[in-house]
Enzyme design. Structure first.
Site, PDB file in Angstrom:
ATOM      1  CE1 TYR A   1       0.277   1.909   4.284  1.00 58.60           C
ATOM      2  CE2 TYR A   1       1.115  -0.329   4.401  1.00 58.60           C
ATOM      3  CZ  TYR A   1       1.012   0.936   4.942  1.00 58.60           C
ATOM      4  OH  TYR A   1       1.641   1.241   6.125  1.00 58.60           O
TER       5      TYR A   1
ATOM      6  CE  LYS B   1       3.261   3.188   3.155  1.00 58.95           C
ATOM      7  NZ  LYS B   1       3.720   3.450   4.532  1.00 58.95           N
TER       8      LYS B   1
ATOM      9  CD  GLU C   1      10.588   1.911  10.670  1.00 60.93           C
ATOM     10  OE1 GLU C   1      10.599   2.871   9.881  1.00 60.93           O
ATOM     11  OE2 GLU C   1      10.334   0.750  10.312  1.00 60.93           O
TER      12      GLU C   1
ATOM     13  CG  LEU D   1       8.456   2.374   4.867  1.00 62.28           C
ATOM     14  CD1 LEU D   1       8.450   1.266   3.827  1.00 62.28           C
ATOM     15  CD2 LEU D   1       7.033   2.791   5.204  1.00 62.28           C
TER      16      LEU D   1
END
Length: 277
Positions: A32, A144, A176, A200
């Site tokens: 996505y 992702k 993260e 990411l």
């Protein structure tokens, strides 16, 4: 009337259907993108769809349509729904098949999308709180995908401790947030985890790194520890929804407080200028 994307066309939302046997439902077998929209214009559209293409390639998934066609559908959806500020969500699964872990390569990928109005959080100048917790996700965080269970568990844990976001770490190494990238500032140098398989590579992250370079800041993309961030001069996060948001406190594995400093403020202002909002 609200429209959504189903494969290669826009349909009324109430007329949209998805198969029970979609592999996205069974396995989270899909990818996505969330593309911010400012004043009716998608932000960093090409960068988002380049990552979309790379995610598809990394999981051996053919595109449901050429990238330019999917971009065009996203832009048409924004226009059709009269979206001023918010985001467009694009999702693609491997397609419909009887439930089986082994996927076939002749499936037709299934594309969907919708828009959502949103007010961007530009009142968070005093900083937010992070909850530091162990990163329990798989080892391909660079893709992702729809497989976000580790992320949502971290987000829930943060909220349960009255924090707006998580700070994830593998052992002593900060990776993260649950839905954001993390930066720290020390002696006017900006540090962030390198864009490898452990994080990411956020599009907002990429934009902010570029802006920091334009502003003559020294950006160092290397892993840093919990001890490092505990002693940082400033900490901030970046994401589509958070944009550039300073951090005032970390709790959990470590405990530390920060002032909202000049680097985060300067990058906030620079980012706001790029959006014309």
């Amino acid at each position: 009337m609200t429209y959504v994307i189903i494969q290669d066309e826009l349909v009324h939302r109430q007329d949209a259907t998805i198969s029970f046997d979609d592999r996205g439902y069974y396995f989270g077998d899909g990818i996505y993108e969330v593309i911010p929209v400012y004043n009716g214009r998608p932000f960093a559209l090409n960068e988002h769809f380049q990552r979309f293409l790379e995610s598809a390639q990394k999981i051996d998934m053919p595109l449901a349509a050429p990238v330019d066609k999917i971009k065009s559908l996203a832009c048409s959806l924004i226009e059709q729904n009269n979206l001023d500020n918010g985001y467009v969500y694009i999702q693609m699964t491997r397609g419909v098949a009887e439930r089986n872990h082994l996927y076939e390569r002749d499936l037709t990928s299934f594309l969907t999308g919708f828009t959502k109005e949103m007010t961007f959080p530009r009142d968070k100048h005093n900083g937010i709180s992070l909850y530091a917790t162990e990163d329990i996700r798989w080892l391909r965080c660079d893709i992702k995908t729809l497989n976000l269970l580790g992320n949502i568990m971290a987000k829930r844990k943060a909220a349960d401790h009255n924090c707006e976001e998580a700070l994830q770490h593998r052992g002593d190494v900060v990776t993260e947030g649950s839905s954001s990238n993390i930066f720290m500032v020390k002696n006017k140098n900006i540090y962030t985890h390198p864009a490898n398989n452990f994080i990411l590579n956020g599009i907002t992250r990429q934009v902010v790194i570029s802006l920091a370079g334009d502003l003559k800041y020294n950006v160092i993309e290397e892993a840093f520890s919990l001890d490092d961030i505990e002693q940082a001069d400033e900490v901030f996060i970046t994401s589509t929804s958070a944009e550039v948001t300073p951090v005032s406190k970390i709790q959990g594995t470590i405990e530390s407080s920060y002032l909202v400093g000049p680097v985060a403020k300067t990058l906030q202002e620079a980012f706001y200028r790029t959006t014309n909002l």
